[in-house]
Scaffold this motif. Sequence first.
Motif, PDB file in Angstrom:
ATOM      1  N   ALA A  88       0.830  -1.208   0.000  1.00 39.54           N
ATOM      2  CA  ALA A  88       0.000   0.000   0.000  1.00 39.54           C
ATOM      3  C   ALA A  88       0.863   1.256   0.000  1.00 39.54           C
ATOM      4  CB  ALA A  88      -0.930  -0.003   1.210  1.00 39.54           C
ATOM      5  N   VAL A  89       1.969   1.224   0.745  1.00 44.46           N
ATOM      6  CA  VAL A  89       2.876   2.378   0.789  1.00 44.46           C
ATOM      7  C   VAL A  89       3.459   2.642  -0.597  1.00 44.46           C
ATOM      8  CG1 VAL A  89       5.082   3.233   1.670  1.00 44.46           C
ATOM      9  CG2 VAL A  89       3.449   2.167   3.228  1.00 44.46           C
ATOM     10  N   THR A  90       3.934   1.591  -1.265  1.00 47.65           N
ATOM     11  CA  THR A  90       4.514   1.778  -2.603  1.00 47.65           C
ATOM     12  C   THR A  90       3.455   2.235  -3.604  1.00 47.65           C
ATOM     13  OG1 THR A  90       4.189  -0.564  -3.175  1.00 47.65           O
ATOM     14  CG2 THR A  90       6.291   0.043  -2.177  1.00 47.65           C
ATOM     15  N   ASP A  91       2.223   1.771  -3.448  1.00 43.85           N
ATOM     16  CA  ASP A  91       1.140   2.217  -4.331  1.00 43.85           C
ATOM     17  C   ASP A  91       0.880   3.708  -4.146  1.00 43.85           C
ATOM     18  OD1 ASP A  91       0.770  -0.263  -5.466  1.00 43.85           O
ATOM     19  OD2 ASP A  91      -0.784  -0.870  -4.041  1.00 43.85           O
ATOM     20  N   LEU A  92       0.901   4.163  -2.892  1.00 42.06           N
ATOM     21  CA  LEU A  92       0.685   5.588  -2.622  1.00 42.06           C
ATOM     22  C   LEU A  92       1.824   6.437  -3.175  1.00 42.06           C
ATOM     23  CD1 LEU A  92      -0.801   5.619   0.998  1.00 42.06           C
ATOM     24  CD2 LEU A  92      -1.915   6.388  -1.103  1.00 42.06           C
ATOM     25  N   VAL A  93       3.059   5.956  -3.003  1.00 41.83           N
ATOM     26  CA  VAL A  93       4.199   6.690  -3.556  1.00 41.83           C
ATOM     27  C   VAL A  93       4.055   6.816  -5.072  1.00 41.83           C
ATOM     28  CG1 VAL A  93       6.691   6.612  -3.961  1.00 41.83           C
ATOM     29  CG2 VAL A  93       5.788   6.079  -1.692  1.00 41.83           C
ATOM     30  N   GLY A  94       3.677   5.716  -5.708  1.00 41.59           N
ATOM     31  CA  GLY A  94       3.471   5.743  -7.153  1.00 41.59           C
ATOM     32  C   GLY A  94       2.346   6.681  -7.561  1.00 41.59           C
ATOM     33  N   LEU A 152      -7.661   9.730  -7.092  1.00 43.56           N
ATOM     34  CA  LEU A 152      -7.277   8.381  -6.669  1.00 43.56           C
ATOM     35  C   LEU A 152      -6.215   8.425  -5.573  1.00 43.56           C
ATOM     36  CD1 LEU A 152      -7.241   6.453 -10.060  1.00 43.56           C
ATOM     37  CD2 LEU A 152      -8.953   6.374  -8.243  1.00 43.56           C
ATOM     38  N   ALA A 153      -5.317   9.400  -5.627  1.00 46.05           N
ATOM     39  CA  ALA A 153      -4.329   9.540  -4.560  1.00 46.05           C
ATOM     40  C   ALA A 153      -5.013   9.883  -3.241  1.00 46.05           C
ATOM     41  CB  ALA A 153      -3.305  10.617  -4.926  1.00 46.05           C
ATOM     42  N   ALA A 154      -6.038  10.735  -3.297  1.00 41.56           N
ATOM     43  CA  ALA A 154      -6.785  11.092  -2.083  1.00 41.56           C
ATOM     44  C   ALA A 154      -7.558   9.891  -1.545  1.00 41.56           C
ATOM     45  CB  ALA A 154      -7.749  12.243  -2.386  1.00 41.56           C
ATOM     46  N   ILE A 155      -8.187   9.126  -2.436  1.00 48.69           N
ATOM     47  CA  ILE A 155      -8.923   7.927  -2.019  1.00 48.69           C
ATOM     48  C   ILE A 155      -7.970   6.921  -1.386  1.00 48.69           C
ATOM     49  CG2 ILE A 155     -10.147   5.890  -2.892  1.00 48.69           C
ATOM     50  CD1 ILE A 155     -11.496   7.736  -4.934  1.00 48.69           C
ATOM     51  N   GLY A 156      -6.830   6.717  -2.014  1.00 49.19           N
ATOM     52  CA  GLY A 156      -5.844   5.783  -1.478  1.00 49.19           C
ATOM     53  C   GLY A 156      -5.310   6.221  -0.128  1.00 49.19           C
ATOM     54  N   THR A 157      -5.084   7.529   0.035  1.00 48.29           N
ATOM     55  CA  THR A 157      -4.577   8.051   1.310  1.00 48.29           C
ATOM     56  C   THR A 157      -5.583   7.842   2.430  1.00 48.29           C
ATOM     57  OG1 THR A 157      -3.245   9.721   0.155  1.00 48.29           O
ATOM     58  CG2 THR A 157      -3.735  10.112   2.497  1.00 48.29           C
ATOM     59  N   ARG A 158      -6.855   8.139   2.153  1.00 48.21           N
ATOM     60  CA  ARG A 158      -7.891   7.950   3.180  1.00 48.21           C
ATOM     61  C   ARG A 158      -8.002   6.479   3.567  1.00 48.21           C
ATOM     62  NH1 ARG A 158     -10.809  11.517  -0.001  1.00 48.21           N
ATOM     63  NH2 ARG A 158     -12.075   9.818  -0.810  1.00 48.21           N
ATOM     64  N   ALA A 159      -7.953   5.597   2.577  1.00 49.84           N
ATOM     65  CA  ALA A 159      -8.039   4.160   2.863  1.00 49.84           C
ATOM     66  C   ALA A 159      -6.834   3.697   3.680  1.00 49.84           C
ATOM     67  CB  ALA A 159      -8.123   3.367   1.561  1.00 49.84           C
ATOM     68  N   PHE A 160      -5.658   4.208   3.357  1.00 46.15           N
ATOM     69  CA  PHE A 160      -4.449   3.818   4.091  1.00 46.15           C
ATOM     70  C   PHE A 160      -4.514   4.296   5.539  1.00 46.15           C
ATOM     71  CE2 PHE A 160      -0.079   4.556   5.517  1.00 46.15           C
ATOM     72  CZ  PHE A 160       0.483   3.308   5.268  1.00 46.15           C
ATOM     73  N   LEU A 161      -4.986   5.514   5.754  1.00 44.77           N
ATOM     74  CA  LEU A 161      -5.044   6.074   7.104  1.00 44.77           C
ATOM     75  C   LEU A 161      -6.026   5.319   8.006  1.00 44.77           C
ATOM     76  CD1 LEU A 161      -4.846   9.911   6.358  1.00 44.77           C
ATOM     77  CD2 LEU A 161      -3.049   8.418   7.276  1.00 44.77           C
ATOM     78  N   ARG A 162      -7.055   4.732   7.422  1.00 42.29           N
ATOM     79  CA  ARG A 162      -7.973   3.943   8.234  1.00 42.29           C
ATOM     80  C   ARG A 162      -7.588   2.455   8.241  1.00 42.29           C
ATOM     81  NH1 ARG A 162     -11.538   5.353   3.833  1.00 42.29           N
ATOM     82  NH2 ARG A 162     -12.048   3.509   2.592  1.00 42.29           N
ATOM     83  N   GLY A 163      -6.419   2.142   7.682  1.00 45.71           N
ATOM     84  CA  GLY A 163      -5.899   0.783   7.729  1.00 45.71           C
ATOM     85  C   GLY A 163      -6.513  -0.181   6.735  1.00 45.71           C
ATOM     86  N   ASP A 164      -7.211   0.340   5.740  1.00 53.75           N
ATOM     87  CA  ASP A 164      -7.865  -0.510   4.745  1.00 53.75           C
ATOM     88  C   ASP A 164      -6.928  -0.711   3.555  1.00 53.75           C
ATOM     89  OD1 ASP A 164      -9.550  -1.907   3.111  1.00 53.75           O
ATOM     90  OD2 ASP A 164     -11.208  -0.459   3.208  1.00 53.75           O
ATOM     91  N   HIS A 165      -5.963  -1.612   3.712  1.00 57.49           N
ATOM     92  CA  HIS A 165      -4.976  -1.830   2.664  1.00 57.49           C
ATOM     93  C   HIS A 165      -5.577  -2.513   1.436  1.00 57.49           C
ATOM     94  CE1 HIS A 165      -2.210  -1.855   6.392  1.00 57.49           C
ATOM     95  NE2 HIS A 165      -2.246  -0.639   5.877  1.00 57.49           N
ATOM     96  N   ASP A 166      -6.619  -3.287   1.644  1.00 55.73           N
ATOM     97  CA  ASP A 166      -7.283  -3.925   0.504  1.00 55.73           C
ATOM     98  C   ASP A 166      -7.918  -2.884  -0.409  1.00 55.73           C
ATOM     99  OD1 ASP A 166      -6.576  -6.451   1.328  1.00 55.73           O
ATOM    100  OD2 ASP A 166      -8.437  -6.812   2.424  1.00 55.73           O
ATOM    101  N   VAL A 168      -6.846   0.206  -0.762  1.00 61.40           N
ATOM    102  CA  VAL A 168      -5.741   0.851  -1.469  1.00 61.40           C
ATOM    103  C   VAL A 168      -5.371   0.032  -2.698  1.00 61.40           C
ATOM    104  CG1 VAL A 168      -3.335   1.587  -1.324  1.00 61.40           C
ATOM    105  CG2 VAL A 168      -4.831   1.899   0.652  1.00 61.40           C
ATOM    106  N   GLN A 169      -5.258  -1.280  -2.493  1.00 60.68           N
ATOM    107  CA  GLN A 169      -4.929  -2.180  -3.601  1.00 60.68           C
ATOM    108  C   GLN A 169      -6.011  -2.139  -4.677  1.00 60.68           C
ATOM    109  OE1 GLN A 169      -2.500  -4.173  -4.675  1.00 60.68           O
ATOM    110  NE2 GLN A 169      -3.803  -4.890  -6.337  1.00 60.68           N
TER     111      GLN A 169
END
Length: 198
Positions: A88-94, A152-166, A168-169
Amino acid sequence: MKRFDAALSVIGEKSALVCGYMLIAAALYVSAELISRKAFGFSLGGANEVSGYVLGATTAWSFGYTMLMRSHIRIDVFTRNLPPRGRAVTDLVGAFALVVFAAVFVWHAVAYLDFLWQRGTRSITSLALPLWIPVSAWCAGWIFFLVVSLNLAAIGTRAFLRGDHDEVQRRIGAILEEEDLIVPLGDEVITARGEQSR
């Protein structure tokens, strides 16, 4: 936010269809130009120019749709073996790297469009088309790509912050080998394994 996300998906799908029709029309026009030259000895004119404009605009508009479909090519030989959080971290960086790339490109595209508009530049061909017209379509495609990337970066960030790595993927991650290819078929879908479901 969900409405905005859904609206972007609709715009992406409609623009992909329009771009497909434009490419078909350009191919037919170029074919007609070749036939008229070889068979009848005259030229319709502008085939190279128009096809170039179409290719530029459709390419720019395809970036946003490809982003929505998670179809950009990624080298995931290392990230696929990471745990969900690391992936998830690498996806957010990308995702944020794409935002920066798109923003820089949009900045220069808009500046170029403004330059053409202020100068009233026309193509140096028989069509003498004001260049701001095709460049506007090209520039709009890049702006759409930037908006999609930001969303999509904002959606991924919100999902990551709430621990929803699936999540993010699912939204910004590379398509994994084990994921099914889902093809809509009316009210049913067919997966890569040939299974049908409603």
